[in-house]
Design a protein around this motif. Structure first.
Motif, short mmCIF file in Angstrom:
data_model
loop_
_atom_site.label_atom_id
_atom_site.label_comp_id
_atom_site.label_asym_id
_atom_site.label_seq_id
_atom_site.Cartn_x
_atom_site.Cartn_y
_atom_site.Cartn_z
N LYS A 34 -0.90 -2.78 -3.88
CA LYS A 34 -0.99 -4.03 -3.14
C LYS A 34 -1.99 -4.96 -3.84
O LYS A 34 -1.75 -6.13 -4.00
N PHE A 86 -15.24 11.01 -7.52
CA PHE A 86 -14.52 12.24 -7.14
C PHE A 86 -13.18 12.35 -7.87
O PHE A 86 -12.85 13.38 -8.46
N LEU A 87 -12.41 11.27 -7.84
CA LEU A 87 -11.09 11.33 -8.49
C LEU A 87 -11.24 11.51 -10.00
O LEU A 87 -10.42 12.17 -10.64
N ASP A 105 -13.32 6.02 -8.52
CA ASP A 105 -14.17 6.82 -7.65
C ASP A 105 -14.56 8.11 -8.38
O ASP A 105 -13.74 8.75 -9.03
N LEU A 112 -1.35 12.45 -10.14
CA LEU A 112 -2.70 11.89 -10.11
C LEU A 112 -3.04 11.22 -11.45
O LEU A 112 -3.54 10.09 -11.48
N ARG A 122 -18.71 19.16 -11.83
CA ARG A 122 -19.86 19.12 -12.73
C ARG A 122 -21.03 18.38 -12.08
O ARG A 122 -22.14 18.83 -12.06
N ARG A 156 -8.36 -3.54 -6.31
CA ARG A 156 -8.80 -2.56 -5.33
C ARG A 156 -8.35 -1.15 -5.72
O ARG A 156 -9.09 -0.18 -5.61
N LEU A 157 -7.13 -1.06 -6.20
CA LEU A 157 -6.63 0.26 -6.60
C LEU A 157 -7.43 0.79 -7.78
O LEU A 157 -7.78 1.97 -7.83
N LEU A 168 -0.36 10.39 -2.28
CA LEU A 168 -1.26 11.37 -2.89
C LEU A 168 -2.71 10.92 -2.76
O LEU A 168 -3.58 11.68 -2.34
N THR A 222 -1.20 8.05 -11.82
CA THR A 222 -1.73 7.01 -10.95
C THR A 222 -2.95 6.37 -11.59
O THR A 222 -3.11 5.15 -11.59
N GLN A 243 -13.56 13.16 -11.47
CA GLN A 243 -13.86 14.58 -11.71
C GLN A 243 -12.61 15.43 -11.63
O GLN A 243 -12.42 16.37 -12.38
N LEU A 287 -10.61 2.10 -6.54
CA LEU A 287 -10.36 3.36 -5.83
C LEU A 287 -10.20 4.51 -6.82
O LEU A 287 -10.73 5.60 -6.63
N MET A 288 -9.49 4.24 -7.92
CA MET A 288 -9.22 5.31 -8.88
C MET A 288 -10.44 5.62 -9.75
O MET A 288 -10.49 6.65 -10.39
N ASP A 342 0.82 -1.21 0.00
CA ASP A 342 0.00 0.00 0.00
C ASP A 342 0.86 1.26 0.00
O ASP A 342 0.41 2.32 -0.43
N ASN A 351 2.43 7.90 -5.58
CA ASN A 351 1.04 7.55 -5.91
C ASN A 351 0.24 7.17 -4.67
O ASN A 351 -0.93 7.51 -4.54
N SER A 352 0.88 6.51 -3.73
CA SER A 352 0.17 6.05 -2.54
C SER A 352 -0.18 7.22 -1.61
O SER A 352 -1.32 7.37 -1.18
N TYR A 360 -15.27 18.42 -1.28
CA TYR A 360 -14.64 18.38 -2.60
C TYR A 360 -13.36 19.22 -2.58
O TYR A 360 -12.29 18.77 -3.00
N ILE A 385 -5.72 0.92 4.92
CA ILE A 385 -4.41 0.86 4.25
C ILE A 385 -3.43 0.21 5.22
O ILE A 385 -3.52 0.41 6.42
N SER A 386 -2.54 -0.61 4.69
CA SER A 386 -1.56 -1.22 5.58
C SER A 386 -0.27 -0.41 5.51
O SER A 386 0.03 0.19 4.49
#
Lengths: 395, 461
Positions: A176, A189-190, A187, A212, B433, A180-181, B352, A215, A192, A184-185, A159, B349-350, B451, B370-371
């Motif tokens: 990890k 919000f991300l 999502d 970002l 949006r 799952r990642l 952020l 990623t 947008q 998550l990506m 992680d 990346n993690s 947001y 998260i671990s």
């Protein structure tokens, strides 16, 4: 870091770096990747090298370890003076198959016995009295190597990202669980945020948006690759086994990553170490043995070198709690299907010539890095390690 | 920049942002005065009701007993960590805490004995608004420092140069302003600087080398204090410290001409830190565009400023340790004596994605999910798998008070108003949006706020 260096090294202009389409171009690449790769397995806590590979002809070993010394008859002997811990059947198979090189007495001058400091030294490749905030793999990424622009060039199966994987300009990629990642990506919000018009952004803001975007595209790429091949082999159902399985699946799916980083902790065996240590070694040996079988079945072991290291070894003399305390030099194991020179690369450590109870260093750990960087990955190791180190010839 | 934006910038840099009860009002000059003058009262970091096992008592124990006790007490360093976070969040004297965070990274130590950590950080907090020379001298004599840099092993017949090297290289002069011989000789002057059985600084006469030494070209039977005095006599020390403060408080990209000017003033003021800080915070260039929103907040800055902005109170702050860990900055656990690298080094990346998700997890009292890496300081020796941050971030956000701030602002202007309050650089951020259909005005404002708190923009100071 200076902005203009960043631009120069990444070969991107600020705006180009921010256009998702530009980055998404990476996602289209497919095909069989035949480049050479490195898998790094970190044993955290200070693995007891002397009970991993036992010098069974040495009286000093048995004298200093009356309780912990492993009897010669139970060892998995690989030479006429060295035998693996009985738990390491996996290693013995690799050694006998010519797929393992062993370096003895690996360390650095003025060894530090603190876990975190010594691990930093191993991960950054610094001298003991030097503090670097970039890792050796991170600096490889910084060095403009071929393919290094892809954020997934170096993948850590976790992680969070280790210092070893952090460069000044670029860093490796921590993941990890690819699925799952990816979730998550995705999502909303991300997503947008990825649509934000950031052409006018510069400096740190542009850097954050670029990270970002990368990623997002990397998560998608790795996730796609993770679906292609599913391993049918049985790995130890523990973290290291799972992580190596994941790496094997990515490799056999044709991922173009060149560096993989994983590890296992628990080696800080100060108290009652025998069973704990054996259990850990069993996990390491079995996981790596299955992993190499997996890669070999896919014809990928030839292109792979595995490096197994720990931040230090342990004292020669056992302590009063049937454990061992922090030591210095240690064995490093290099595993691969295409080693130039396998077997014992140098003599076992001399137990009659200690430095206040600890093994003396024979080889600088950076000569191992340097050999891998120079002879395996074909990059200028001096650029990454700051100076020349001797080539050990195992690849 | 508007006056309000300047004031917000001042509070972000001289502290951890405005707290939920503070308003963006008044004049910039008035606020600078307030920032400079509100540091008189401060609360010492002290864990109530904990046993303080002294070095003398530890030495009387068997190695096993000692290890056990040290392991037991190591948890108290984490309590101190959370206690300091709490104080940073509520302290009136924000500049003292921000400077102390800087000096904690500057005089980075990592020890397990919590009472050493306690006196070390209180010394830093005490002198961070005083003279740098006093700070350097006092921190050099802190048991945590003497232990971390092995000066307790620095003895007449077997000198250990670790402290002597770092005091010059990292704490004062910087590389290139001393010789290897200076280190060797200075180490002799520091021999015998140790810790008494009662855990206080002690010069151990029988381990001290009182002979003649030549440091920086001057010969005498120098003591450790003399070496520190000579270090301070060199204007290079003022330059080194000023440059580092500039990178922390102003901009990672150093304007060398400006730093030289500031350093000259710092040296003339005999290293008076408040004078230097006032000069910086009052300078018109401090409020120029190039110096606003150009710093990536440290994890501690991010956590504390979120807490202040939203008036968050934690039922159990324990998970904040895991947040610090996964974001790469845990108070009292710096990576090494050089401290945290900062800047872009905070970001991968993690980290952020964790940063961008953090405000949502806090608002939802959710798990961090998260671990984190086992860093061996507090590891269970039998723990093979990486520990996971399982605890929920159970807390309450003071939405009522936060939303009140925007009561009088027309709905269409609210997005920009929240941006103005929360962001250092808001020029480019557009309203999302698609938003979830909100059931009420206040629900919508919450969504907008979350947001904005989750943007890359909010990572900047």
């Amino acid at each position: 870091m200076k902005r203009r260096d960043f631009i120069k090294l990444s070969g991107l202009t600020t705006t180009a770096a921010l256009i998702p389409g530009f980055l998404k171009a990476f996602e289209g690449k497919t095909g069989n990747f035949s480049g050479k790769r490195v898998v790094i397995v970190q044993l955290s806590g200070g693995n007891d090298g002397l009970n991993t590979l036992v010098p069974f002809r040495n009286d000093i070993y048995y004298k200093e370890r009356p309780k912990l010394g492993i009897k010669p008859e139970t060892l998995l002997k690989i030479t006429d003076e060295a035998g693996f811990n009985p738990a390491l059947t996996g290693f013995r198979k690799l050694f006998d198959g010519g797929r393992m090189a062993i370096c003895n007495g690996v360390g650095y001058p003025n060894p530090d016995r603190s876990h975190f400091r010594s691990m930093d030294i191993w991960q950054t490749g610094s001298n003991a009295d030097e503090y670097l905030n970039t890792g050796w793999i991170g600096r490889l990424l910084d060095s403009k190597c071929k393919g290094c622009d892809n954020p997934w060039y170096a993948v850590e199966v976790d992680d969070t990202l280790s210092l070893a994987m952090k460069g000044n300009l670029k860093s490796g990629f921590a993941v990890k669980d690819p699925a799952r990642l990816q979730t998550l990506m995705q999502d909303s919000f991300l997503r947008q945020l990825a649509d934000q018009k950031t052409e006018s952004a510069s400096g740190e803001l542009a850097f954050l948006y670029k990270t970002l975007a990368q990623t997002t595209s990397s998560a998608a790429y790795i996730y796609e690759k993770s679906k292609v091949y599913k391993s049918t082999l049985t790995y130890p159902q523990l973290q290291l086994g799972n992580e190596l399985k994941q790496i094997a699946e990515l490799i056999r799916s044709g991922i173009e990553s060149k560096i993989f980083y994983t590890g296992i902790s628990g080696f800080d065996t100060h108290v009652q170490q025998t069973n704990t240590h054996a259990r850990l070694l069993q996990i390491v040996g079995d996981s790596l043995s299955t992993f190499t079988d997996d890669l070999a079945a896919g014809g990928e072991l030839e292109n792979t070198v595995i490096l197994v290291f720990s931040e230090f070894g342990r004292r020669v003399k056992q302590n009063a709690s049937n454990g061992t305390d922090h030591g210095t030099a240690n064995n490093v194991y290099i595993i691969g299907g295409n080693l130039k020179q396998g077997g014992m690369r140098n003599p076992l450590s001399d137990l009659s010539d200690l430095d206040s109870g600890d093994l003396k260093m024979q080889l600088d750990f950076r000569s191992i890095y340097s050999t891998i960087l120079g002879s395996w990955l074909n990059v200028d190791s001096k650029l990454i390690l700051g100076r020349e180190f001797s080539n050990l010839g195992f690849v | 920049m508007t006056e309000k934006q300047k004031i917000a910038h001042l509070y972000r840099r001289a502290g951890f942002g405005m707290n939920i009860r503070e308003e963006l009002s008044g004049t910039l000059n008035g606020e600078i005065e307030r920032v400079m003058n509100s540091n008189q009262q401060w609360e010492e970091l002290f864990l109530q009701g904990e046993d303080r096992v002294t070095t003398g008592q530890l030495m009387a124990m068997s190695p096993e007993e000692r290890r056990e006790i040290i392991q037991d007490l190591a948890g108290n360093v984490k309590k101190l960590n959370l206690e300091w976070l709490r104080i940073m969040g509520k302290a009136e004297g924000q500049l003292r805490e921000k400077l102390s965070l800087f000096f904690h990274g500057h005089f980075a130590v990592r020890v397990r004995k919590f009472n050493h950590v306690e006196t070390y950080i209180n010394t830093i907090r005490k002198y961070s608004l005083g003279y740098f020379g006093d700070l350097l001298m006092a921190v050099s004599k802190e048991p945590a420092m003497l232990r971390f840099l092995n000066n307790v092993q620095n003895k007449k017949n077997s000198p250990n140069e670790n402290f002597a090297r770092e005091v010059m290289e990292l704490f004062s002069l910087g590389r290139g302003n001393y010789t290897e011989n200076d280190i060797k000789e200075a180490a002799r002057a520091f021999t015998g600087w140790g810790i008494s059985e009662e855990d206080e600084f002690e010069l151990k006469r029988n381990q001290h080398d009182s002979g003649m030494k030549t440091v920086f070209g001057k010969t005498g039977n120098w003591e450790g204090e003399d070496v520190i005095r000579m270090i301070l006599e060199n204007p290079q020390t003022a330059l080194f410290i000023t440059r580092k403060l500039y990178r922390f408080f102003v901009n990672d990209q150093v304007n060398e001409v400006r730093v030289k000017e500031l350093a000259d003033g710092f040296f003339k003021s005999r290293y008076h830190i408040p004078t230097l800080m006032r000069t910086i915070l009052s300078a018109s260039w401090f409020y120029e565009d190039e110096n606003v929103g150009c710093l990536i907040k440290s994890p501690v800055d991010l956590i504390v400023s979120l807490n202040r902005t939203l008036g968050i109170s934690y039922e159990n702050p324990q998970p904040l340790l895991a947040v610090q860990r996964v974001l790469g900055q845990t108070l009292f656990f710096p990576p090494n004596v050089a401290g945290w690298a900062g800047g872009r080094n905070w970001i991968d990346n993690s980290t952020l994605i964790t940063r961008l998700n953090l405000p949502k997890r806090i608002a939802d009292s959710a798990e961090l999910d998260i671990s984190y890496k086992n860093n061996m300081d507090d590891a269970n020796p039998n723990e093979v798998d990486k520990p996971k941050a399982k605890k929920t971030l159970a807390c309450s956000v003071n939405w009522t008070l936060f939303l009140q701030k925007f009561d009088k602002i027309p709905k269409v202007d609210r997005f920009n108003a929240v941006c103005d309050l929360l962001l250092a650089c808001n020029a480019s951020l557009q309203q999302p949006r698609i938003m979830k259909p909100a059931t009420s005005d206040s629900e919508e404002l919450k969504q907008i706020t979350l947001y904005i708190l989750r943007t890359p923009e909010y990572q900047l100071s």
